[in-house]
Design an enzyme around this catalytic site. Structure first.
Site, PDB file in Angstrom:
ATOM      1  CG  HIS A   1       7.654  -0.620   0.473  1.00 49.59           C
ATOM      2  ND1 HIS A   1       6.367  -0.356   1.872  1.00 49.59           N
ATOM      3  CD2 HIS A   1       8.036  -0.304  -0.128  1.00 49.59           C
ATOM      4  CE1 HIS A   1       6.310   0.342   0.660  1.00 49.59           C
ATOM      5  NE2 HIS A   1       6.979   0.234  -0.025  1.00 49.59           N
TER       6      HIS A   1
ATOM      7  CG  LEU B   1       0.649 -11.691   5.635  1.00 53.33           C
ATOM      8  CD1 LEU B   1       1.126 -12.481   6.941  1.00 53.33           C
ATOM      9  CD2 LEU B   1       0.687 -10.610   6.052  1.00 53.33           C
TER      10      LEU B   1
END
Length: 340
Positions: A231, A127
């Site tokens: 992240h 994505l």
């Protein structure tokens, strides 16, 4: 809203390549490599062309298109069954408890064990939303449309679905987890290993990675701190996954230590809560609510936000713009779920 999610086509290669160059590394499913992306598009086309609903190793590549401009501004991927061409490796987090009667002490050691436990699961991944479009709920549209596609083609998918989130990567493009663990056995940087994996697969992990459990206490502090941590740009994605019913239990990525989220496919919120309704009216919709809607199968699949009003008898009214994007008319049936 003029954005629609649809299956990717060969003509989307240039747009996918340009987005791949913007990821900043760590996106194994979206490498900036034209040959690899072309192979993905060809594999997706073959899966879309197969009409029988059998559970085999397929990949579906989707893109988010702005219908007003024709620009592709996002992408996502759905794998029906991971670990078929080569093993699907993860690190499983566990604890070893040992007791010393002489010292009157109990020791609990956290361990990482190389595992293929998730082999055979379906996966939602790849994505990416263009940085200029990260507003207006487009990330949710990209992410949740995958679940409506799964619902529309349920027989093609496994009973368990996973999502790998990118782990912590420093400003230089390196991974503290890789540098503290796997990098010591491979003689290559994180970026080199990530690029090699994206193009050639991860059999080299099986060839070179130590098979014995790794005690996390033996890793550098920088590596330990990022185990199971997404992240910074992936924190919103992790919250979305949690909202859908995914959990991070005990698996992390073997490259960057990012969390692997897992859910029972039929209990994914968008799969479970979606309903099918027949369209009785197309035009201005004064009441109702904006919902995520999908229609069509395989190459004809489309998903978009739509204003929908429930009428008597369970039929619905839908706004004309959404109907046009979904390519549906009076009497057609669509699948839809609440926006939140």
């Amino acid at each position: 809203m003029t954005y629609v999610l649809r299956p990717a086509a060969a003509g989307d290669l240039a747009a996918l390549y340009e987005m791949a160059k913007l990821t900043g590394g760590g996106f194994t499913n979206l490498p900036p490599n034209r040959d690899t992306l072309t192979a993905k598009l060809e594999r997706s086309a073959a899966a879309l062309a197969r009409t029988e609903d059998r559970h085999v190793d397929d990949l579906f590549v989707m893109v988010l298109e702005n219908t007003a401009t024709g620009q592709v501004r996002g992408t996502c991927q759905i794998f029906t069954m991971v670990g078929q061409h080569w093993p699907f490796y993860s690190y499983r987090l566990g604890t070893l408890t040992q007791v010393s009667k002489e010292l009157n002490r109990t020791f609990r050691a956290d361990m990482l064990t190389l595992s293929t436990d998730l082999e055979g699961a379906s996966e939602v991944g790849g994505l990416f939303l263009h940085p200029g479009e990260r507003a207006g709920g487009l990330g949710l549209l990209l992410a949740r449309s995958r679940y409506l596609f799964i619902r529309q083609h349920r027989a093609r998918f496994s009973d368990r679905t996973l999502a790998e989130l990118r782990g912590v990567i420093d400003e230089a493009g390196g991974s503290p987890f890789w540098d503290g663990l796997a990098g010591k056995f491979f003689g290559m940087s994180f970026q080199e290993a990530d690029e090699f994996n994206a193009v050639h697969g991860n059999q080299f992990i099986a060839d070179l990675m130590p098979k014995t459990p790794i005690y996390t206490a033996m890793l550098p502090e920088a590596a330990r701190q990022v185990i199971g941590v997404p992240h910074p740009t992936g924190r919103a994605a992790m919250r979305m996954l949690e909202h859908e019913g995914f959990t991070h239990d005990s698996y992390v990525d073997i490259f960057d230590g990012g969390p692997t989220m897992v859910a029972q496919t039929d209990r994914i919120r968008s799969v479970q809560d979606a309903v099918d309704s027949r369209i009785a009216r197309i035009g201005p919709v004064g009441g109702g609510e904006v919902r995520l809607a999908a229609a069509g199968r395989l190459i004809d699949f489309r998903a978009a936000y739509a204003r929908i009003e429930t009428l008597s008898g369970g039929e619905i009214a839908i706004d004309a713009e959404a109907a046009a994007m979904l390519k549906v008319g009076l009497g057609d049936t669509i699948c839809h779920v609440g926006r939140q």
